[in-house]
Design an enzyme around this catalytic site. Structure first.
Site, PDB file in Angstrom:
ATOM      1  N   ARG A  83       0.873  -1.179   0.000  1.00  0.00           N
ATOM      2  CA  ARG A  83       0.000   0.000   0.000  1.00  0.00           C
ATOM      3  C   ARG A  83       0.908   1.226   0.000  1.00  0.00           C
ATOM      4  O   ARG A  83       1.723   1.411   0.906  1.00  0.00           O
ATOM      5  CB  ARG A  83      -0.919  -0.001   1.221  1.00  0.00           C
ATOM      6  N   ASN A 160      -7.031   8.206   2.574  1.00  0.00           N
ATOM      7  CA  ASN A 160      -6.660   7.643   3.872  1.00  0.00           C
ATOM      8  C   ASN A 160      -7.482   8.266   5.001  1.00  0.00           C
ATOM      9  O   ASN A 160      -7.615   9.486   5.092  1.00  0.00           O
ATOM     10  CB  ASN A 160      -5.172   7.904   4.144  1.00  0.00           C
ATOM     11  N   GLU A 161      -8.060   7.422   5.854  1.00  0.00           N
ATOM     12  CA  GLU A 161      -8.744   7.833   7.087  1.00  0.00           C
ATOM     13  C   GLU A 161      -9.515   9.151   6.880  1.00  0.00           C
ATOM     14  O   GLU A 161      -9.209  10.170   7.508  1.00  0.00           O
ATOM     15  CB  GLU A 161      -7.725   7.958   8.219  1.00  0.00           C
ATOM     16  N   HIS A 227      -8.630   0.236   9.959  1.00  0.00           N
ATOM     17  CA  HIS A 227      -7.298   0.409  10.527  1.00  0.00           C
ATOM     18  C   HIS A 227      -7.363   0.034  11.997  1.00  0.00           C
ATOM     19  O   HIS A 227      -8.199   0.564  12.742  1.00  0.00           O
ATOM     20  CB  HIS A 227      -6.813   1.849  10.342  1.00  0.00           C
ATOM     21  N   TYR A 229      -5.669  -0.063  15.507  1.00  0.00           N
ATOM     22  CA  TYR A 229      -4.669   0.396  16.477  1.00  0.00           C
ATOM     23  C   TYR A 229      -5.256   0.219  17.878  1.00  0.00           C
ATOM     24  O   TYR A 229      -5.780  -0.835  18.208  1.00  0.00           O
ATOM     25  CB  TYR A 229      -4.227   1.825  16.157  1.00  0.00           C
ATOM     26  N   GLU A 256      -4.426  -1.072   7.718  1.00  0.00           N
ATOM     27  CA  GLU A 256      -3.295  -0.666   8.554  1.00  0.00           C
ATOM     28  C   GLU A 256      -3.451  -1.333   9.918  1.00  0.00           C
ATOM     29  O   GLU A 256      -4.570  -1.499  10.406  1.00  0.00           O
ATOM     30  CB  GLU A 256      -3.242   0.847   8.797  1.00  0.00           C
ATOM     31  N   TRP A 285       1.469  -1.436   9.059  1.00  0.00           N
ATOM     32  CA  TRP A 285       2.068  -0.094   9.023  1.00  0.00           C
ATOM     33  C   TRP A 285       3.336  -0.133   9.871  1.00  0.00           C
ATOM     34  O   TRP A 285       3.282  -0.495  11.033  1.00  0.00           O
ATOM     35  CB  TRP A 285       1.104   0.951   9.578  1.00  0.00           C
TER      36      TRP A 285
END
Length: 447
Positions: A83, A160-161, A227, A229, A256, A285
């Protein structure tokens, strides 16, 4: 990827009803796919109908445009996808059509699928410099000439986001509008859309509206990216989120994730295990070059594939990691595109040896009736030997695994012909010969 903490909310702990909106089916079978597309169960398929599961990493190209060897190094470690961070020019230097074409060429040269994303949308509505998805659409239409005809190799990650934690409910309408605009502009690629809430969707906005977003795509060819996290710090949260998409036959990838983060400690083992169990793609990531306090997310120290961090070793070589689970895209394995899978025979011999060092020669013979170009030769040393210098090719080594791409004068192996490489290397204690060799991912016979 963001560098600030997501706002905690009780919504994370609430259960929602399963998605009830009807799932749109794939494009008509009367119109053969020219590239990636979705199957009836929401699986991502290649043009030939092969199931494709992403196994790869993110690479911050827009901030490190000269680090082109990273594509080779990422492939050498076993990835099938990269990516690539691009910029529309709103927050960072714009990646123009020529550069996008160069990136696509690097992906193809290294037999990687390219997921291309615009990073300037990160945290829109909360991050003051961020731009809306409509601006990302303008960027993609501006570089369309570099992407047309690349549908078998490229997935377009629109932005992105694209929302922070402020007014995240706007994500649904804006995402539908962006998808429709790109289809109107003639894009037939698989599109990827990131979740709001800095990509982590703790409000479940993407989860609960994914079916309607997919239905808004005239080609029914949109994949959703979560994503993971700090919001995903338990196995239960990871499994619940991903399984809901699978149950609803909606395409989902982990676009991610990391092993740690400023907003909490994600459960990377659960992410990897769940993705493997469900057959879902993941992209860690990130390769190298992180700053702003998250340098610990680098997989390779200073872009050096021989200096993997703990995170890099976990992702590439650990349980459910890339090296153990990645399968190269069929477009590179033929038939139907890319270089054909070659027939090959390899002869390996040590020509000189001395205390701590040796010189060796590798002859690669093409046993087919057609030339092989743009090749990649791979082997694994049995005793930890390390290549220090090579002629006839360029080596990338990660641990004991070696991947070689050709020099200009060895770039084509003639039909029923051969090329020879030479190298110097170190050894300590033993100097056994490699047991097996591959050429473009296909096993070679050895002599």
């Amino acid at each position: 990827m963001r560098l600030r903490r997501a706002i905690a909310t009780p919504l994370l702990l609430l259960l929602s009803l399963l998605l009830s909106a009807p799932v749109a089916g794939p494009a008509s079978a009367a119109e053969p796919a020219t590239g990636f597309h979705l199957g009836e169960t929401g699986r991502l398929l290649e043009a030939d109908g092969s199931d494709f599961v992403m196994r790869g990493v993110n690479h911050a190209h827009t901030w490190y445009p000269t680090r082109t060897s990273s594509f080779r190094d990422i492939k050498a470690l076993g990835a099938n996808t990269v990516r690539v961070v691009l910029s529309s020019g709103d927050q960072w230097a714009r990646n123009d059509s020529a550069d996008v074409a160069r990136v696509v060429g690097l992906c193809k040269e290294n037999r990687l699928i390219c997921v291309l994303e615009v990073h300037d949308t990160t945290g829109y509505g909360e991050q003051s410099a961020a731009v809306p998805l409509s601006r990302a659409v303008e960027y993609w239409t501006g570089v369309a000439d570099a992407l047309k005809g690349q549908e078998r190799y490229v997935i377009v990650n629109i932005g992105n986001e694209p929302y922070g934690n402020t007014n995240a409910s706007g994500w649904t309408a804006d995402t539908k509008a962006a998808v429709r605009a790109l289809r109107t502009a003639g894009f037939t690629h698989t599109l990827m859309v990131d979740a709001p809430n800095w990509g982590q969707d703790w409000s479940f906005t993407m989860r609960d509206n994914a079916a309607s977003v997919l239905a808004a795509d005239p080609l029914r060819n949109t994949v959703f990216s979560i994503h993971m996290y700090g919001v995903f710090d338990t196995a239960a949260e990871v499994e619940d989120y991903l399984k809901r998409f699978v149950a609803a036959r909606l395409p989902i990838v982990v676009g991610e994730f990391g092993h740690d983060h400023s907003d909490g400690n994600p459960d990377e083992d659960a992410i990897l295990a769940t993705a493997q169990a469900l057959g879902l793609g993941y992209l860690g990531w990130s390769w190298s070059g992180n700053g702003g306090g998250v340098e610990y997310l680098d997989m390779a120290t200073a872009f050096d594939p021989a200096a993997l961090t703990d995170w890099g070793r976990r992702l590439f070589h650990g349980v459910d990691g890339i090296a153990r689970t990645a399968k190269e895209a069929s477009v590179y394995r033929g038939p139907g595109g890319g270089d054909p899978a070659p027939g090959c025979a390899v002869a390996y011999r040590v020509t000189h040896q001395w205390g701590g060092g040796f010189q060796a020669e590798v002859t690669v013979r093409n046993t087919t009736a057609a030339p092989v170009s743009g090749w990649r030769l791979g082997w694994t040393f049995p005793d930890g030997q390390r290549v220090t210098q090579m002629w006839g090719g360029t080596p990338a080594q990660a641990g004991s695994a070696v991947a070689v791409t050709p020099a200009s004068y060895t770039a084509t192996i003639p039909a029923n012909g051969s090329v020879t490489l030479g190298f110097l290397a170190t050894w300590d204690g033993a100097n056994g010969r490699p047991a097996a060799f591959t050429l473009n991912g296909a096993a070679c016979t050895t002599a």
